[in-house]
Design a protein around this motif. Structure first.
Motif, short mmCIF file in Angstrom:
data_model
loop_
_atom_site.label_atom_id
_atom_site.label_comp_id
_atom_site.label_asym_id
_atom_site.label_seq_id
_atom_site.Cartn_x
_atom_site.Cartn_y
_atom_site.Cartn_z
N TYR A 150 0.85 -1.19 0.00
CA TYR A 150 0.00 0.00 0.00
C TYR A 150 0.88 1.24 0.00
N HIS A 161 -2.62 10.73 -2.86
CA HIS A 161 -2.83 9.59 -3.75
C HIS A 161 -2.64 8.31 -2.94
N GLU A 162 -3.67 7.47 -2.94
CA GLU A 162 -3.61 6.19 -2.25
C GLU A 162 -3.86 5.06 -3.24
N SER A 163 -3.10 3.98 -3.11
CA SER A 163 -3.22 2.89 -4.07
C SER A 163 -2.46 1.66 -3.60
N SER A 165 0.40 -0.92 -4.48
CA SER A 165 1.66 -0.57 -5.14
C SER A 165 2.60 -1.76 -5.15
N SER A 191 2.69 2.87 -8.44
CA SER A 191 1.27 2.78 -8.10
C SER A 191 0.53 1.94 -9.13
N SER A 193 -2.63 2.19 -9.72
CA SER A 193 -3.75 2.95 -10.28
C SER A 193 -3.34 4.18 -11.08
N ASP A 194 -2.07 4.62 -10.95
CA ASP A 194 -1.63 5.82 -11.68
C ASP A 194 -0.11 5.72 -11.85
#
Length: 247
Positions: A150, A161-163, A165, A191, A193-194
């Motif tokens: 995480y 920004h949370e994702s 990883s 990440s 998600s991005d």
């Protein structure tokens, strides 16, 4: 100010703890071993320009039955007159289970803040698996690890920004001569998600023995973050000479 006080206390206690060589640590039945290093450089200037520079690095290792708990702290503070230009810190904790095996389990937590490249904070944690590619001694090894976990990252102009990883970690250490050694490491994060939230840090340390416990070292680090951040470069580097006391 409170953070700077805590950093100085941490570095002082690290050195004090090691120097005591307490009987409880050296004679326990299951052979708990403690070692580490301490580096500290400070510069205080008054007169035409009032300047304060503090750079410190401390590391503690607790080893028992082929397992290791590692705690580390890097800190840099720079102020000129009444302006705080830099106040960067990096805190690391990791636990390696059966680390001398060819493959071993590891878990890590990393927390950082860096005014120097507009990073309000970064938090990365997760389990991983590491591979001992080459292992001859604690001063002669190469290992490679992969992590999944995480991340929470906030650059100054953006929302947090949370994702989920992932990341890679390379650690190596080689003796060059009897009085000179090289340590090289790479850390990456990505990440899920991005992909803009990705980066790499590469660090090279060259050590020269002055005595059994004191070394002169030159460190060169390069950080690259893919995120476009106003008023900050994507790539930053720092060259730091200094003295390191090993315990």
């Amino acid at each position: 100010m409170h953070l700077r006080i805590l950093v100085i206390i941490f570095l002082f206690l690290s050195g004090y703890t090691f120097s005591q060589k307490t009987e409880g640590l050296t004679t326990v039945k299951d052979s708990l071993k403690v070692d580490g290093s301490l580096s500290l450089m400070a510069n205080f200037q008054t007169g035409t320009i009032d300047e304060t520079l503090l750079t410190g690095r401390g590391e503690i290792n607790f080893k028992k039955n082929n397992n290791r708990l590692n705690l580390g702290l890097n800190y840099k503070f720079l102020s000129v007159e009444d302006f705080e230009l830099d106040s960067d810190y990096y805190v690391h904790a990791s636990y390696n289970l059966k680390e001398h095996n060819k493959l071993y389990f590891t878990y890590s937590v990393n927390i950082s803040k860096a005014n120097s490249y507009s990073l309000d904070y970064a938090f990365l944690t997760g389990p991983g698996v590491a591979w001992n590619i080459h292992q001859k001694s604690e001063q002669n090894y190469v290992d490679l690890g992969i992590y999944v976990g995480y991340m929470a990252v906030k650059f100054a102009p953006f929302n947090k920004h949370e994702s989920a990883s992932t990341g890679l970690r390379l650690r190596s250490h080689f003796p060059v001569t009897k009085t000179m050694g090289i340590r090289y490491s790479i850390d990456t994060y990505l990440s899920f998600s991005d992909s803009d939230y990705s980066g790499i840090e590469s660090r090279l340390d060259v050590f020269f023995d002055i005595s059994k416990s004191l070394k002169f070292n030159i460190s060169y680090s390069v950080w690259h973050n893919s995120k476009e951040v106003p008023m900050a470069e994507k790539t930053n580097s720092v060259l730091t000479p200094g003295l390191t006391l090993n315990f």
